[in-house]
Motif scaffolding. Structure first.
Motif, mmCIF file in Angstrom:
data_model
loop_
_atom_site.group_PDB
_atom_site.id
_atom_site.type_symbol
_atom_site.label_atom_id
_atom_site.label_comp_id
_atom_site.label_asym_id
_atom_site.label_seq_id
_atom_site.Cartn_x
_atom_site.Cartn_y
_atom_site.Cartn_z
ATOM 1 N N ILE A 159 -7.447 -2.103 2.464
ATOM 2 C CA ILE A 159 -7.697 -1.918 1.303
ATOM 3 C C ILE A 159 -8.518 -2.806 -0.021
ATOM 4 O O ILE A 159 -9.490 -1.993 -0.065
ATOM 5 C CB ILE A 159 -6.106 -3.500 0.600
ATOM 6 N N THR B 252 1.681 6.367 -6.722
ATOM 7 C CA THR B 252 0.746 7.354 -7.101
ATOM 8 C C THR B 252 0.793 9.130 -6.890
ATOM 9 O O THR B 252 0.722 10.020 -7.535
ATOM 10 C CB THR B 252 -0.665 7.553 -7.076
ATOM 11 N N THR C 124 -5.961 -3.676 -6.830
ATOM 12 C CA THR C 124 -7.269 -3.924 -6.031
ATOM 13 C C THR C 124 -7.498 -5.890 -5.981
ATOM 14 O O THR C 124 -7.505 -6.560 -5.124
ATOM 15 C CB THR C 124 -6.830 -3.255 -5.195
ATOM 16 N N TRP D 91 -5.297 5.918 -2.456
ATOM 17 C CA TRP D 91 -4.680 5.244 -2.010
ATOM 18 C C TRP D 91 -3.854 6.134 -0.220
ATOM 19 O O TRP D 91 -3.542 5.602 1.057
ATOM 20 C CB TRP D 91 -2.961 5.069 -2.612
ATOM 21 N N LEU E 126 -8.471 1.876 -9.282
ATOM 22 C CA LEU E 126 -7.990 1.389 -7.586
ATOM 23 C C LEU E 126 -8.122 -0.075 -7.608
ATOM 24 O O LEU E 126 -7.990 -0.930 -7.372
ATOM 25 C CB LEU E 126 -8.588 2.515 -6.479
ATOM 26 N N ALA F 122 0.740 -1.098 -0.155
ATOM 27 C CA ALA F 122 0.248 0.276 0.342
ATOM 28 C C ALA F 122 0.405 1.239 -0.332
ATOM 29 O O ALA F 122 0.231 2.091 -0.920
ATOM 30 C CB ALA F 122 -0.734 -0.022 1.128
ATOM 31 N N HIS G 292 2.418 1.789 -3.775
ATOM 32 C CA HIS G 292 0.902 2.080 -4.331
ATOM 33 C C HIS G 292 1.158 3.717 -4.115
ATOM 34 O O HIS G 292 1.229 4.653 -5.009
ATOM 35 C CB HIS G 292 0.001 1.194 -4.430
ATOM 36 N N TYR G 293 0.863 4.121 -2.727
ATOM 37 C CA TYR G 293 0.766 5.745 -2.631
ATOM 38 C C TYR G 293 2.286 6.323 -2.694
ATOM 39 O O TYR G 293 1.808 7.311 -3.612
ATOM 40 C CB TYR G 293 0.596 6.024 -0.888
ATOM 41 N N CYS H 157 -4.515 8.751 -5.827
ATOM 42 C CA CYS H 157 -3.244 8.869 -5.087
ATOM 43 C C CYS H 157 -4.589 9.286 -3.965
ATOM 44 O O CYS H 157 -4.224 8.562 -2.545
ATOM 45 C CB CYS H 157 -2.785 10.046 -5.622
#
Length: 157
Positions: free
Chosen positions: A72, A15, A114, A54, A110, A8, A11-12, A51
């Motif tokens: 998530i 982005t 996921t 996330w 998203l 996570a 990914h954050y 963004c």
């Protein structure tokens, strides 16, 4: 920090970097007199909304103390809910329409990112081969049946 929390966070961070790059591109174009293009603005809007999704995951992990999987999955449910019940758009306002579309695209992105995690966490596939991410209703068995119109509908078995 567990593996899903690290995922996570990655990914954050990714982005966030994409959003900064999109902002830099727009700023450079505006300052150099090259003009702004709709595609660049749309990319920035979608990237910022992704963004934001996330960021919600990270807030649940760091602020609420949830594990990565729960954070998530909760955010996935929020994104699904947003797609189903998104805010109404005034059709006279083109900017509002564009931002609503960017929010929908971000939610879809998203969910796509996921999906494999959701498949693993949801367990065995339903009778139709799809994985149900909703809780079963106590009064009946339900399964998702693909709808030719593009949306999935819940049907009684």
């Amino acid at each position: 920090m567990g593996q899903l929390e690290a995922l996570a966070e990655t990914h954050y961070a990714h982005t966030s970097l994409e959003a900064c790059e999109a902002i830099d591109k727009l700023t450079y174009s505006a300052e150099s007199g090259h003009g702004l293009y709709a595609e660049d603005l749309a990319q920035l809007a979608v990237t910022q909304f992704v963004c934001g999704w996330w960021q919600q995951v990270m807030d649940m992990i760091n602020g609420e103390g949830l594990d990565g999987a729960e954070a998530i999955m909760r955010t996935r449910r929020l994104a699904e809910q947003h797609l189903l019940t998104g805010s109404p758009v005034l059709y006279a306002d083109l900017f509002a329409q564009a931002m609503a579309q960017a929010r929908r695209q971000a939610a879809q992105q998203l969910l796509a990112t996921t999906q494999s995690l959701a498949d693993v966490l949801a367990g065995p596939a339903s009778l139709t081969g799809r994985v149900s991410t909703t809780s079963p209703r106590p009064d009946a068995r339900a399964t998702f049946v693909p709808n030719p119109g593009g949306r999935d509908s819940e049907q009684q078995l």
